[in-house]
Design a protein around this motif. Structure first.
Motif, PDB file in Angstrom:
ATOM      1  N   PRO A 111      -3.934 -12.605  -7.155  1.00 57.84           N
ATOM      2  CA  PRO A 111      -3.005 -11.792  -7.943  1.00 57.84           C
ATOM      3  C   PRO A 111      -3.239 -11.966  -9.442  1.00 57.84           C
ATOM      4  O   PRO A 111      -3.452 -13.070  -9.931  1.00 57.84           O
ATOM      5  N   GLY A 112      -3.210 -10.874 -10.164  1.00 55.17           N
ATOM      6  CA  GLY A 112      -3.391 -10.915 -11.600  1.00 55.17           C
ATOM      7  C   GLY A 112      -4.815 -10.674 -12.047  1.00 55.17           C
ATOM      8  O   GLY A 112      -5.052 -10.332 -13.201  1.00 55.17           O
ATOM      9  N   ARG A 113      -5.775 -10.857 -11.139  1.00 53.95           N
ATOM     10  CA  ARG A 113      -7.166 -10.630 -11.507  1.00 53.95           C
ATOM     11  C   ARG A 113      -7.616  -9.214 -11.190  1.00 53.95           C
ATOM     12  O   ARG A 113      -8.607  -8.732 -11.734  1.00 53.95           O
ATOM     13  N   LYS A 114      -6.902  -8.578 -10.291  1.00 53.32           N
ATOM     14  CA  LYS A 114      -7.129  -7.161 -10.019  1.00 53.32           C
ATOM     15  C   LYS A 114      -5.844  -6.583  -9.446  1.00 53.32           C
ATOM     16  O   LYS A 114      -4.951  -7.317  -9.035  1.00 53.32           O
ATOM     17  N   ILE A 115      -5.754  -5.273  -9.449  1.00 56.99           N
ATOM     18  CA  ILE A 115      -4.570  -4.608  -8.909  1.00 56.99           C
ATOM     19  C   ILE A 115      -4.714  -4.475  -7.401  1.00 56.99           C
ATOM     20  O   ILE A 115      -5.755  -4.057  -6.902  1.00 56.99           O
ATOM     21  N   GLY A 116      -3.667  -4.840  -6.682  1.00 58.90           N
ATOM     22  CA  GLY A 116      -3.702  -4.836  -5.235  1.00 58.90           C
ATOM     23  C   GLY A 116      -3.524  -3.453  -4.630  1.00 58.90           C
ATOM     24  O   GLY A 116      -3.463  -2.431  -5.332  1.00 58.90           O
ATOM     25  N   THR A 117      -3.408  -3.421  -3.321  1.00 61.90           N
ATOM     26  CA  THR A 117      -3.321  -2.155  -2.610  1.00 61.90           C
ATOM     27  C   THR A 117      -2.649  -2.326  -1.255  1.00 61.90           C
ATOM     28  O   THR A 117      -2.734  -3.383  -0.637  1.00 61.90           O
ATOM     29  N   LEU A 118      -1.958  -1.276  -0.817  1.00 65.77           N
ATOM     30  CA  LEU A 118      -1.394  -1.217   0.532  1.00 65.77           C
ATOM     31  C   LEU A 118      -1.805   0.092   1.173  1.00 65.77           C
ATOM     32  O   LEU A 118      -1.820   1.145   0.519  1.00 65.77           O
TER      33      LEU A 118
ATOM     34  N   LEU B 236      13.495   2.389   1.415  1.00 66.89           N
ATOM     35  CA  LEU B 236      12.298   1.631   1.062  1.00 66.89           C
ATOM     36  C   LEU B 236      11.742   2.191  -0.235  1.00 66.89           C
ATOM     37  O   LEU B 236      11.443   3.383  -0.335  1.00 66.89           O
ATOM     38  N   VAL B 237      11.593   1.314  -1.240  1.00 65.95           N
ATOM     39  CA  VAL B 237      10.987   1.681  -2.520  1.00 65.95           C
ATOM     40  C   VAL B 237       9.595   1.062  -2.590  1.00 65.95           C
ATOM     41  O   VAL B 237       9.439  -0.156  -2.413  1.00 65.95           O
ATOM     42  N   VAL B 238       8.581   1.874  -2.824  1.00 63.18           N
ATOM     43  CA  VAL B 238       7.209   1.398  -2.984  1.00 63.18           C
ATOM     44  C   VAL B 238       6.764   1.695  -4.411  1.00 63.18           C
ATOM     45  O   VAL B 238       6.814   2.843  -4.863  1.00 63.18           O
ATOM     46  N   HIS B 239       6.349   0.653  -5.132  1.00 67.18           N
ATOM     47  CA  HIS B 239       5.926   0.809  -6.529  1.00 67.18           C
ATOM     48  C   HIS B 239       4.500   1.362  -6.599  1.00 67.18           C
ATOM     49  O   HIS B 239       3.649   1.005  -5.779  1.00 67.18           O
ATOM     50  N   ARG B 240       4.246   2.160  -7.638  1.00 66.81           N
ATOM     51  CA  ARG B 240       2.895   2.715  -7.772  1.00 66.81           C
ATOM     52  C   ARG B 240       2.627   3.168  -9.195  1.00 66.81           C
ATOM     53  O   ARG B 240       3.479   3.773  -9.830  1.00 66.81           O
ATOM     54  N   PHE B 241       1.402   2.871  -9.705  1.00 66.67           N
ATOM     55  CA  PHE B 241       0.969   3.445 -10.980  1.00 66.67           C
ATOM     56  C   PHE B 241      -0.524   3.731 -11.004  1.00 66.67           C
ATOM     57  O   PHE B 241      -1.064   4.112 -12.035  1.00 66.67           O
TER      58      PHE B 241
ATOM     59  N   ASP C  39      12.752  -7.277  -3.185  1.00 70.08           N
ATOM     60  CA  ASP C  39      11.386  -6.827  -3.429  1.00 70.08           C
ATOM     61  C   ASP C  39      10.401  -7.926  -3.049  1.00 70.08           C
ATOM     62  O   ASP C  39      10.634  -9.112  -3.328  1.00 70.08           O
ATOM     63  N   ILE C  40       9.286  -7.533  -2.428  1.00 68.42           N
ATOM     64  CA  ILE C  40       8.291  -8.519  -2.026  1.00 68.42           C
ATOM     65  C   ILE C  40       6.939  -8.224  -2.675  1.00 68.42           C
ATOM     66  O   ILE C  40       6.468  -7.095  -2.687  1.00 68.42           O
ATOM     67  N   GLN C  41       6.345  -9.268  -3.254  1.00 65.30           N
ATOM     68  CA  GLN C  41       4.980  -9.269  -3.771  1.00 65.30           C
ATOM     69  C   GLN C  41       4.213 -10.223  -2.868  1.00 65.30           C
ATOM     70  O   GLN C  41       4.308 -11.437  -3.014  1.00 65.30           O
TER      71      GLN C  41
ATOM     72  N   LEU D  51      15.033  -2.471   0.769  1.00 65.65           N
ATOM     73  CA  LEU D  51      13.737  -3.148   0.612  1.00 65.65           C
ATOM     74  C   LEU D  51      12.866  -2.489  -0.453  1.00 65.65           C
ATOM     75  O   LEU D  51      12.855  -1.265  -0.601  1.00 65.65           O
ATOM     76  N   GLY D  52      12.139  -3.343  -1.196  1.00 64.24           N
ATOM     77  CA  GLY D  52      11.111  -2.868  -2.112  1.00 64.24           C
ATOM     78  C   GLY D  52       9.812  -3.598  -1.828  1.00 64.24           C
ATOM     79  O   GLY D  52       9.805  -4.772  -1.461  1.00 64.24           O
ATOM     80  N   ILE D  53       8.683  -2.897  -1.984  1.00 62.85           N
ATOM     81  CA  ILE D  53       7.361  -3.495  -1.791  1.00 62.85           C
ATOM     82  C   ILE D  53       6.490  -3.134  -2.988  1.00 62.85           C
ATOM     83  O   ILE D  53       6.448  -1.977  -3.412  1.00 62.85           O
ATOM     84  N   ASP D  54       5.776  -4.134  -3.529  1.00 62.94           N
ATOM     85  CA  ASP D  54       4.933  -3.918  -4.707  1.00 62.94           C
ATOM     86  C   ASP D  54       3.452  -4.058  -4.331  1.00 62.94           C
ATOM     87  O   ASP D  54       2.927  -5.173  -4.267  1.00 62.94           O
ATOM     88  N   PRO D  55       2.753  -2.941  -4.085  1.00 62.32           N
ATOM     89  CA  PRO D  55       1.332  -3.012  -3.717  1.00 62.32           C
ATOM     90  C   PRO D  55       0.450  -3.653  -4.787  1.00 62.32           C
ATOM     91  O   PRO D  55      -0.645  -4.126  -4.465  1.00 62.32           O
ATOM     92  N   GLU D  56       0.903  -3.666  -6.037  1.00 59.08           N
ATOM     93  CA  GLU D  56       0.103  -4.276  -7.099  1.00 59.08           C
ATOM     94  C   GLU D  56      -0.304  -5.698  -6.748  1.00 59.08           C
ATOM     95  O   GLU D  56      -1.381  -6.164  -7.110  1.00 59.08           O
ATOM     96  N   PHE D  57       0.570  -6.404  -6.041  1.00 61.40           N
ATOM     97  CA  PHE D  57       0.324  -7.799  -5.715  1.00 61.40           C
ATOM     98  C   PHE D  57       0.055  -8.002  -4.225  1.00 61.40           C
ATOM     99  O   PHE D  57       0.280  -9.086  -3.697  1.00 61.40           O
TER     100      PHE D  57
END
Length: 356
Positions: A234-241, A267-272, A194-196, A220-226
């Motif tokens: 990172p951590g001050r706002k939620i990221g985006t892809l 490919l796993v993409v995280h989202r909330f 997973d990549i941030q 592969l995993g990708i975390d758009p949050e970061f």
């Protein structure tokens, strides 16, 4: 989820320490936050990683984002206002394809931190035994669908300081990937890296992963949050892809599968939140890649169900995932973890299950 590592040198010996830095992200009643747990005490030792890992700051930040209104009904998911999901997957018929033939049950985290998920929270033997229990529970809940165990390693972690290169991300050592892959082999499990990316890019981070992604059992995993834009930290706002960035990843994986004659890649993409993935309709499906949009929110069961229906079901791409937090999902008094049976009542039924 991130970790911060600081290098402390004395002669030629170096030790890395986990410091108290946590990013809150995924959904709660006040906002979408991801589990961090109790921050580790400064000076807690962790295994050594490569010398490219540099000192970072330890400023603790929190983020919050709107979440959908709480669902107070007990109606089945078919009542949710969302289009029917029709899965198109050319890769599914190819030899070695995992989805939709199996359901993946994954343990997530980083062995260098006890605060990033179950993968690093307990000793490897106990962790694998606990994963065995979850695999059995899911197999019992849906005997018709074989369960594929997995370990999901956070291999590039978002950081609260620029670090070497100024990208607000920390690349883990190859030794760490080799270690987790060896643990997975003991259970015939697959592995996700997973990549941030912080202020880096998907295009810049993937080439380093090629030597692992060309292995048939590594995905592969990708975390758009970061994935930070316009200089955000990172951590001050939620990221985006955007779909364009995701399409680069699917094209990269598809090319590897063709070049090395591999089974389809996942490919796993995280989202909330909605903004974490933009222009989802433009995400391109590839003939050798299987795509999972993963619901990465925490909270009580009603809130998690709403998050799934709002951000996953309403914007389908291909397959869906669902995360269960051992701790944060039970923070609200009276809350209980989703059981496999309850998750299987969702529509569509998630085929990727992740525990943190």
């Amino acid at each position: 989820m991130n970790i911060d590592l600081i290098r402390k040198g004395k002669g030629c010996r170096q030790f890395l320490y986990v410091l108290a830095f946590g990013f809150l992200a995924a959904c709660s009643s006040e906002g979408a936050r991801k589990e961090t747990g109790t921050p580790p005490a400064s000076g807690s030792s962790v295994p050594k990683t490569d010398s490219s890992q540099t000192a970072v700051d330890t400023t603790k930040k929190t983020v919050s984002a709107p979440v959908p209104a709480k669902d107070t009904t007990a109606t089945p998911d078919s009542a949710a206002a969302a289009p029917a999901v029709v899965v198109k997957d050319e890769a599914a018929s190819k030899p070695g394809a995992i989805l939709p033939h199996k359901r993946i049950v994954a343990y997530y985290g980083n062995p260098l931190s006890k605060r990033m998920g179950i993968l690093g929270e307990i000793a490897p033997d106990k962790m694998l035994e606990k994963l065995d229990g979850e695999v059995k529970a899911w197999q019992a809940a849906d005997p018709a669908t074989p369960v594929q165990p997995a370990l999901h390693l956070i291999f590039v972690t978002a950081q609260g300081a620029p670090g070497k290169g100024g990208m607000y991300r920390l690349r883990m050592s190859d030794h760490l990937a080799d270690t987790v892959i060896s643990w997975a082999a003991r259970r015939n499990a697959i592995v996700f890296l997973d990549i941030q990316i912080g202020q880096s890019t998907v295009e810049a981070e993937l080439p380093r992963l090629e030597k692992y992604l060309k292995l048939p059992q590594v995905h592969l995993g990708i975390d758009p949050e970061f994935a930070m834009k316009n200089g955000a930290v990172p951590g001050r706002k939620i990221g985006t892809l955007d779909a364009k960035e995701i399409n680069y990843a699917t094209a990269f994986l598809n090319d590897l599968a063709v070049r090395y004659n591999l089974p389809p890649k996942i490919l796993v993409v995280h989202r909330f939140t909605k903004r974490m993935v933009t222009n989802y309709k433009n995400i391109q499906l590839r003939p050798n890649v299987q795509f999972v949009m993963h619901m990465d929110g925490w909270g009580d069961r009603a809130l998690k169900k709403n998050t799934y229906n709002t951000y996953i079901k309403r914007e389908p791409v291909q397959y869906t995932g669902f995360k269960i937090f051992y701790y944060n999902d039970t923070k609200k008094p009276g809350s209980k973890l989703y059981t496999p049976k309850e998750v299987l009542a969702l529509n569509p039924k998630p085929l990727y299950i992740q525990y943190q």
